[in-house]
Design an enzyme around this catalytic site. Structure first.
Site, PDB file in Angstrom:
ATOM      1  N   GLU A  70       6.406  -1.183   6.961  1.00  0.00           N
ATOM      2  CA  GLU A  70       5.024  -0.722   7.097  1.00  0.00           C
ATOM      3  C   GLU A  70       4.389  -1.220   8.386  1.00  0.00           C
ATOM      4  OE1 GLU A  70       3.744   1.626   5.630  1.00  0.00           O
ATOM      5  OE2 GLU A  70       4.979   1.822   3.845  1.00  0.00           O
TER       6      GLU A  70
ATOM      7  N   TYR B 179      -4.865   1.142   4.990  1.00  0.00           N
ATOM      8  CA  TYR B 179      -3.611   1.859   4.762  1.00  0.00           C
ATOM      9  C   TYR B 179      -2.507   0.926   4.256  1.00  0.00           C
ATOM     10  CZ  TYR B 179       0.981   3.562   5.340  1.00  0.00           C
ATOM     11  OH  TYR B 179       2.277   3.855   5.059  1.00  0.00           O
TER      12      TYR B 179
ATOM     13  N   ASP C 241      -3.063   8.044   5.572  1.00  0.00           N
ATOM     14  CA  ASP C 241      -2.632   7.903   6.963  1.00  0.00           C
ATOM     15  C   ASP C 241      -2.795   9.256   7.654  1.00  0.00           C
ATOM     16  OD1 ASP C 241      -0.628   9.394   5.832  1.00  0.00           O
ATOM     17  OD2 ASP C 241       0.942   8.502   7.055  1.00  0.00           O
TER      18      ASP C 241
END
Length: 349
Positions: A44, A125, A143
């Site tokens: 991520e 996010y 996103d």
DNA sequence: AAATCGGGGTG
DNA sequence: CACCCAGATTT
């Protein structure tokens, strides 16, 4: 908005179609094989503003060198940033390092979105992504992919300032569509759909698993959404010097201070400003070796590189300038573009 | 809200 | 070249 309301009313059918497609068509990605919290977190961070294809080799190298939170927390910041070299946005590497150190100091792993939001490098996010994927937390990710999909599904023609602003407006719709039984796979499915089917250009509506729910597809104009303000790109020129010492072939570089907010610890070919020279004096036509171009966010840089004899250097040499022997070049921190330029010019000489 | 991050892929 | 990409942080 009418289209959004109808979409929310059929959320269960939408979720089923999306999840069925995802489980049949998802790409095999390294963090999806034998998943772990660490792999999820590292992926991520690397995926913040970076495409999957770009970060794949870095992910493999990273897992090899630092296989878990303990080894990452024990590594030096210099080692961590060096491993990140070439990926760009180096604050991500420093934040990931800080995050590992914060996590190993905690009595137990945080499991909620709010707890993760307090940690370094974790925003709206990333907190949703990590906690939904690793812990099944009911948090919808928003996103760039999700913004595009939702704007098309609802045919939302709002003229947004930027993706962040659009994401804020579309978060309630994302939450309303979230599959609470499988939040992690639902979130990944949305992003996978955006990356492989609901693309910005030439979306593959004919094979889209949720085309029946899509107002933009029905109207035949998916590419009209989302409507975002145009970016303003500013052109800049930086004149740089290629200066080698005759005795040992060492190359003159400028190293930005490690505590600087920008370019921390980065080595660059010295600019005219670094050298205390007038750019027009350095940029003589007969000394031009190459002209390089690169972009970063809202800037487009043109960087002519001119040969400079060491005898032409002002004295004393300004702070931050260092001579680096050819054998030491690989060890110093350098951006991806600079690394390639230096390699190219060394090979040419 | 707007700027910054000194990347890189893609049409 | 323009715009986007599994954004976060600072000003």
């Amino acid at each position: 908005m009418a289209a959004a309301k109808a979409l929310i009313a059929s959320a269960p059918e939408f979720q089923a179609a999306l999840l069925g497609w995802y489980r049949a068509h998802r790409r095999r990605l390294p963090w999806r094989e034998e998943p772990s919290l660490y792999k999820t977190v590292v992926s991520e961070f690397m995926l913040q503003q970076t495409q999957v294809k770009t970060m794949l080799p870095y992910f493999a190298r990273w897992l090899d060198a630092l296989p878990g939170f303990p080894s990452l927390a024990a590594a030096s910041e210099e080692e961590v940033v060096k491993l990140w070299e070439g990926l760009g946005y180096y604050t991500r590497a420093r934040n990931l390092h800080k995050l590992a150190r914060a996590l190993v100091a905690l009595p137990e792993m945080p499991r909620t979105r709010d707890a993760w939001l307090e940690l370094p490098g974790i925003g709206p996010y990333t907190s949703a992504a990590i906690t939904s994927i690793a812990f099944g937390a009911p948090a919808a990710v928003v996103d760039g992919n999700v913004v595009r999909i939702l704007a098309r599904l609802a045919a939302d023609g709002t003229a947004w300032r930027d993706t962040t602003s659009a994401g804020k407006d579309l978060t309630p719709l994302a939450d309303a569509l979230l599959n609470h039984a499988e939040p992690g796979d639902h979130n990944q499915a949305m992003m996978e759909l955006g990356a492989t089917v609901c693309t910005r250009h030439n979306p593959l509506c004919t094979v889209c698993p949720v085309r029946a729910f899509c107002a933009a597809c029905r109207a035949g104009e998916p590419e009209a959404y989302p409507k975002l303000a145009a970016k303003v790109i500013e052109a800049r020129t930086v004149v740089r010097a290629w200066c080698r010492r005759a005795t040992d072939g060492a190359l003159l570089l400028h190293k930005t201070d490690s505590s600087a907010r920008r370019l921390a610890g980065q080595h660059e070919l010295p600019s005219a400003e670094h050298l205390g020279l007038d750019p027009s004096a350095l940029a003589r036509k007969d000394t031009l070796l190459a002209t390089k171009k690169r972009g970063i966010t809202r800037f487009s840089f043109t960087e002519p590189i001119h040969a400079l004899e060491p005898a032409g250097l002002p004295r004393p040499i300004s702070t931050g300038l260092v001579w680096v022997a050819p054998a030491e070049l690989d060890g110093v921190l350098m951006s991806g573009p600079h690394r390639r330029w230096v390699r190219e010019l060394i090979a040419r000489a």
